[in-house]
Design an enzyme around this catalytic site. Structure first.
Site, PDB file in Angstrom:
ATOM      1  NE  ARG A   1      -5.665  -4.484 -20.402  1.00 58.13           N
ATOM      2  CZ  ARG A   1      -6.256  -3.987 -21.490  1.00 58.13           C
ATOM      3  NH1 ARG A   1      -7.117  -3.016 -21.408  1.00 58.13           N
ATOM      4  NH2 ARG A   1      -5.976  -4.482 -22.668  1.00 58.13           N
TER       5      ARG A   1
ATOM      6  CB  THR B   1      -4.018   3.904 -22.246  1.00 58.52           C
ATOM      7  OG1 THR B   1      -3.805   3.895 -23.662  1.00 58.52           O
ATOM      8  CG2 THR B   1      -5.454   4.262 -21.943  1.00 58.52           C
TER       9      THR B   1
ATOM     10  CG  ASP C   1      -7.250  10.365 -24.318  1.00 56.73           C
ATOM     11  OD1 ASP C   1      -6.240   9.649 -24.455  1.00 56.73           O
ATOM     12  OD2 ASP C   1      -8.317   9.958 -23.817  1.00 56.73           O
TER      13      ASP C   1
ATOM     14  CD  GLU D   1      -4.814   5.357   0.626  1.00 51.38           C
ATOM     15  OE1 GLU D   1      -4.828   6.195   1.533  1.00 51.38           O
ATOM     16  OE2 GLU D   1      -5.746   4.576   0.403  1.00 51.38           O
TER      17      GLU D   1
ATOM     18  CE1 TYR E   1      -4.200   0.990  -0.337  1.00 50.99           C
ATOM     19  CE2 TYR E   1      -4.539  -1.018   0.920  1.00 50.99           C
ATOM     20  CZ  TYR E   1      -5.029  -0.018   0.098  1.00 50.99           C
ATOM     21  OH  TYR E   1      -6.335  -0.034  -0.288  1.00 50.99           O
TER      22      TYR E   1
ATOM     23  CE  LYS F   1      -6.509   2.367 -26.028  1.00 44.61           C
ATOM     24  NZ  LYS F   1      -6.617   3.099 -24.754  1.00 44.61           N
TER      25      LYS F   1
HETATM   26  N1  DSN Z   1     -11.660   0.908 -25.539  1.00 47.18           N
HETATM   27  C1  DSN Z   1     -10.454   1.537 -26.020  1.00 47.18           C
HETATM   28  C2  DSN Z   1     -10.313   1.344 -27.476  1.00 47.18           C
HETATM   29  O1  DSN Z   1     -10.537   0.237 -27.907  1.00 47.18           O
HETATM   30  O2  DSN Z   1      -9.976   2.247 -28.208  1.00 47.18           O
HETATM   31  C3  DSN Z   1     -10.432   2.901 -25.669  1.00 47.18           C
HETATM   32  O3  DSN Z   1     -10.580   3.024 -24.295  1.00 47.18           O
END
Ligand code: DSN
Length: 426
Positions: free
Chosen positions: A228, A219, A193, A49, A47, A222
């Site tokens: 993730r 994110t 984003d 925080e 933990y 990707k």
């Molecule tokens: N769900 C993601 C995507 O497939 O683009 C975006 O959050």
């Protein structure tokens, strides 16, 4: 304790599914063994925080160093002055920005979800559209590119507090400088984003939004090929333009508002095992080989888009500048829905997702489109010639989507093609 055969058998089934198939979901990728090991490490037990040096728990000496390493690498990767590596996901990162910059009911402007935008950029079923006043801009019908004139008109008429660029299904480079000029005209915060193209941006193959935006979110799983999770970055810190002040009456800097909005504003304890895996992924992205990988992602996407066009399919905007593309089925197969197409392809071990196309005549549950992306198959080592073959296979399935025999033949070819390919080849 008894070994959980049931659960580990399911993981094994999923590993087998990933290995035997062609993964074309544009937002997915395969991580390295090192990223995987960091995620599955003892750091999950801790933990922590708070932030490095300012925690609410003892025993954080090591995780402080882990989180600091992730922060330093991320700053280096994008040339950022400020980063926060704690958001559990991209939507959490976006939520923290809204929390830091807006009050409930405030206006913001983002790309329409059915034109390629993201759920957390103002969909009425998401916190962003429920708690705030979401306004949208579209892509142009004639060329599938962002309608910057409409964006400007709406911004000047409605004066939103944030303008968001970024998308889930948009294959073109953005004119960030143009949006920043609009934001400056109305004193709005410009947020990008970059979740989808983050890896291509890190490799210098697309423009870096940190040069133009006040705040950037992403994110990490990707094109960036990490675990993730989410992150927030700023090229340069700045005082909050909406005048939130400290108890002493000083205007707060945005970095302090963002940190507080992540923790304690919207999250509790950070996932230090995931932050460690982010650090590994950022370290990988700083290596020269990562640029070669991203170049291949882009080449593969361009080749795939052209192969679809050569077969008579319509690709929205006529091609791609990044890793993904949106195919409008209505030109070649007007009766086939995205839902039916996705189902037939998945049966042949080709994984993709149905997607609305701009100005779609069908509902989000049916759709007229499919979204394809090349990050995952490129990680498995596939190159341009494979893209042409994959499009052949997809075309065969779509043309005979009701034929079990055709689907079975294609599936056998897919499985043969992928059987000797490791998940992570680079
Ligand atoms: N769900 C993601 C995507 O497939 O683009 C975006 O959050």
């Amino acid at each position: 304790m008894q070994h959980d055969d049931l659960l580990f058998n399911l993981i094994s089934q999923e590993r087998d599914r990933q290995r035997r198939g062609i993964e074309l979901i544009a937002s997915e990728n395969f991580v390295s063994e090192d990223v995987m090991s960091a995620m599955g490490s003892v750091l999950t037990n801790k933990y922590a925080e708070g932030y490095p040096g300012k925690r609410y728990y003892g025993g954080c000496e090591v995780v402080d160093k882990v989180e600091e390493l992730a922060r330093q690498r991320l700053k280096q990767l994008y040339g950022a002055e400020y980063v926060n590596v704690q958001p559990h996901s991209g939507a959490q990162a976006n939520m923290a920005v809204f929390m830091a910059c807006l009050k409930a009911g405030d206006k913001f402007l983002g790309l329409n979800l059915s034109h390629g935008g993201h759920l957390s950029h103002g969909s009425p079923v998401n916190f962003s559209g429920i708690m705030f006043h979401a306004l949208e801009y579209n892509v142009r019908e004639e060329d599938g590119r962002v309608d910057y004139e409409q964006l400007q008109e709406r911004a000047l008429a409605e004066r939103p507090k944030i303008i968001i660029a970024g998308a889930s299904a948009y294959s073109r480079e953005w004119d960030y400088a143009r949006i920043r000029r609009v934001a400056d005209e109305i004193g709005a915060i410009f947020m990008v984003d970059m979740a989808h193209p983050a890896g291509l941006i890190a490799a210098g193959l697309l423009d870096n939004p940190l040069k133009y935006a006040h705040i950037v979110t992403s994110t990490t799983h990707k094109t960036l090929r990490g675990p993730r999770g989410g992150v927030i970055l700023m090229g340069k810190d700045f005082p909050n333009p909406w005048g939130k002040t400290t108890p002493k009456g000083e205007i707060k800097m945005m970095s302090s508002l963002l940190d507080s909005a992540v923790f304690p504003g919207t999250q509790g304890g950070p996932l230090e095992h995931v932050i460690a895996a982010k650090a590994v992924a950022f370290g990988e992205a700083l290596q020269p080989q990562f640029k070669l990988y991203q170049e291949q992602v882009k080449k593969n996407a361009a080749t795939m888009a052209q192969a679809f066009i050569d077969k008579g399919y319509k690709i929205i905007s006529g091609g791609t500048d990044n890793h993904c593309m949106l195919l409008d089925l209505r030109t070649k197969l007007p009766e086939l829905t995205g839902k039916e197409a996705e189902k037939a392809l998945v049966a042949a071990d080709i994984t993709t997702n149905k997607n609305m196309v701009p100005f779609d005549s069908r509902s989000p549950f049916q759709t007229s489109g499919l979204r394809f992306g090349t990050p995952a198959i490129t990680t498995r080592g596939l190159t341009e010639n494979d893209m042409t073959l994959i499009v052949e296979l997809i075309d065969r399935v779509l043309l005979s989507h009701n034929s079990d025999a055709v689907i079975a033949q294609v599936k056998a070819e897919v499985n043969r093609m992928m059987q000797d390919r490791p998940l992570f080849a680079w």
